[in-house]
Scaffold this motif. Sequence first.
Motif, PDB file in Angstrom:
ATOM      1  N   ALA A 165       0.860  -1.182   0.000  1.00 41.03           N
ATOM      2  CA  ALA A 165       0.000   0.000   0.000  1.00 41.03           C
ATOM      3  C   ALA A 165       0.893   1.227   0.000  1.00 41.03           C
ATOM      4  CB  ALA A 165      -0.915   0.003   1.221  1.00 41.03           C
ATOM      5  N   TYR A 166       0.592   2.182  -0.872  1.00 40.43           N
ATOM      6  CA  TYR A 166       1.360   3.432  -0.958  1.00 40.43           C
ATOM      7  C   TYR A 166       0.491   4.575  -0.455  1.00 40.43           C
ATOM      8  CZ  TYR A 166       3.466   7.639  -2.906  1.00 40.43           C
ATOM      9  OH  TYR A 166       3.989   8.902  -3.050  1.00 40.43           O
ATOM     10  N   VAL A 167       0.974   5.306   0.565  1.00 43.29           N
ATOM     11  CA  VAL A 167       0.157   6.367   1.160  1.00 43.29           C
ATOM     12  C   VAL A 167       1.001   7.594   1.489  1.00 43.29           C
ATOM     13  CG1 VAL A 167      -1.557   4.786   2.131  1.00 43.29           C
ATOM     14  CG2 VAL A 167       0.465   5.390   3.482  1.00 43.29           C
ATOM     15  N   ILE A 168       0.329   8.756   1.490  1.00 47.60           N
ATOM     16  CA  ILE A 168       0.919  10.019   1.957  1.00 47.60           C
ATOM     17  C   ILE A 168      -0.037  10.553   3.020  1.00 47.60           C
ATOM     18  CG2 ILE A 168       1.918  12.235   1.246  1.00 47.60           C
ATOM     19  CD1 ILE A 168       1.658  11.266  -1.663  1.00 47.60           C
ATOM     20  N   PRO A 169       0.076  10.107   4.259  1.00 43.24           N
ATOM     21  CA  PRO A 169      -0.963  10.408   5.253  1.00 43.24           C
ATOM     22  C   PRO A 169      -0.927  11.801   5.851  1.00 43.24           C
ATOM     23  CG  PRO A 169       0.731   9.047   6.232  1.00 43.24           C
ATOM     24  CD  PRO A 169       1.083   9.173   4.784  1.00 43.24           C
ATOM     25  N   GLU A 200       5.179   4.520   3.238  1.00 41.86           N
ATOM     26  CA  GLU A 200       4.698   5.801   3.751  1.00 41.86           C
ATOM     27  C   GLU A 200       5.599   6.920   3.227  1.00 41.86           C
ATOM     28  OE1 GLU A 200       3.597   7.985   7.997  1.00 41.86           O
ATOM     29  OE2 GLU A 200       4.886   6.214   8.001  1.00 41.86           O
ATOM     30  N   ASP A 201       5.051   7.748   2.372  1.00 43.78           N
ATOM     31  CA  ASP A 201       5.773   8.857   1.755  1.00 43.78           C
ATOM     32  C   ASP A 201       5.459  10.130   2.541  1.00 43.78           C
ATOM     33  OD1 ASP A 201       7.305  10.284  -0.022  1.00 43.78           O
ATOM     34  OD2 ASP A 201       6.072   9.846  -1.789  1.00 43.78           O
ATOM     35  N   ASP A 202       6.485  10.789   3.061  1.00 41.64           N
ATOM     36  CA  ASP A 202       6.261  11.925   3.954  1.00 41.64           C
ATOM     37  C   ASP A 202       7.140  13.126   3.596  1.00 41.64           C
ATOM     38  OD1 ASP A 202       5.252  13.398   6.131  1.00 41.64           O
ATOM     39  OD2 ASP A 202       6.820  12.652   7.467  1.00 41.64           O
ATOM     40  N   PRO A 203       6.969  13.703   2.411  1.00 39.83           N
ATOM     41  CA  PRO A 203       7.790  14.853   2.040  1.00 39.83           C
ATOM     42  C   PRO A 203       7.337  16.171   2.661  1.00 39.83           C
ATOM     43  CG  PRO A 203       6.339  14.266   0.233  1.00 39.83           C
ATOM     44  CD  PRO A 203       6.124  13.241   1.297  1.00 39.83           C
ATOM     45  N   SER A 234      11.341  10.167   3.345  1.00 39.60           N
ATOM     46  CA  SER A 234      11.174  11.617   3.397  1.00 39.60           C
ATOM     47  C   SER A 234      12.355  12.268   2.687  1.00 39.60           C
ATOM     48  CB  SER A 234      11.055  12.096   4.852  1.00 39.60           C
ATOM     49  OG  SER A 234      10.666  13.465   4.885  1.00 39.60           O
ATOM     50  N   THR A 235      12.435  13.587   2.754  1.00 40.53           N
ATOM     51  CA  THR A 235      13.394  14.318   1.929  1.00 40.53           C
ATOM     52  C   THR A 235      13.771  15.653   2.549  1.00 40.53           C
ATOM     53  OG1 THR A 235      13.702  15.303  -0.274  1.00 40.53           O
ATOM     54  CG2 THR A 235      11.486  15.333   0.629  1.00 40.53           C
TER      55      THR A 235
END
Length: 399
Positions: A165-169, A200-203, A234-235
């Motif tokens: 699952a790919y999410v940006i919460p 979990e993508d958190d930029p 993250s970045t």
Amino acid sequence: MEYSFSKSTEALTSSVVREILKLTQGSRVLSLAGGLPAADSFPIQEMREAFNRAFDLGATALQYGLTDGYLPLREWVAERMKAKHMNVGVDNMLLTTGSQQAVDLLSRVYLDEGDVVLVENPTYLAAIQLFQFKGIRVIPVDADEEGMNLEDLSRKIAQYKPKMAYVIPTFANPTGKVWSMERRQGLLQQCKENNILILEDDPYGEIQFDGEAPYRSIFSLDEHPKNSSVVYTSTFSKIVAPGLRTGWALGDERVIQMMIKAKQAVDLQSSTIDQIALHQLLSNFDLVSHIDKIRASYKERMEWMNELLTRQQWEGVTWQKPRGGMFLWMTLPEHFVSADLLKIAVEEGVAFVPGEAFYAADTKKNTMRLNYTLLNREDTELAITRLGAALEKYSKVTV
């Protein structure tokens, strides 16, 4: 020469955002399209000094380095993550060329052609592009302002047997929404029970406007961070400068080691000198105060755009006021097509991103994404005025 490209290129499409950025370069068009940080937020002088200190280390700054990333920078990131309830060491971390590369590397080592990834709908368009390019099935889960609908998530898990699952919460791209704690915990629980990995993508998590609200990452909610069901990425692009192209991924050591092997095959390593200079900056720079300034600036710009939009009183146009991040998501009247509106808008001298590019399925063509971080106050006002003129023209031809 007749070129014979691989079959996978049939699914390869250009980024709508990048194409619009090319359209606005060197022109009178004001861009509300890209996810660009404000240039005046970059610590230019401090970065110059950091690069000078990097060169003081001699040839080391220009030599090959570890694929994992510059060790002192990984140690610095690990310490900062502990303050966010993410207790991992350097062996659970990989520095990447932007967080986009983390998405790519994990996809390479974890997903095969035909595997299923669950996503919000809409979600980050570059992730959709990447998954589809690799022949991965992207299945949307119903969502609202609180995040993924847990009942629909359960149905999709049972129906499609997804692998990831790919999410940006937190301050999602493109909607700017923030998941509730219930939805974060619900996703984690269902994925753990069904052996589904969460990416979990958190930029944008640092760019919050409502004080120190406890927006816990899903990774931090996992009780077993060194055997986690989550890979977190993250970045530094949004809190220092995107040109450094430095991001990171956290996860179980077995997953990270596989990603490191893939990175060796892709680019050997990310830039040594950029990582050393970034570490020099962070070691001699008050990042917390810097982020506070970015938050204050972006909140002011967001409030200004929200006020300008409220003044317009465009009939049938709605949006959710962002609590953080870089984007405002707008819904137009049902019969509008934002891609057609864009053509008129560009003629008027303003650009945005049509919403349809962000959907994996069940596309809503009457949506659009506006960026409020790039333009100054005067240009934002002019851009919204031009957008209003475009809407007026478009309304007349759609009656």
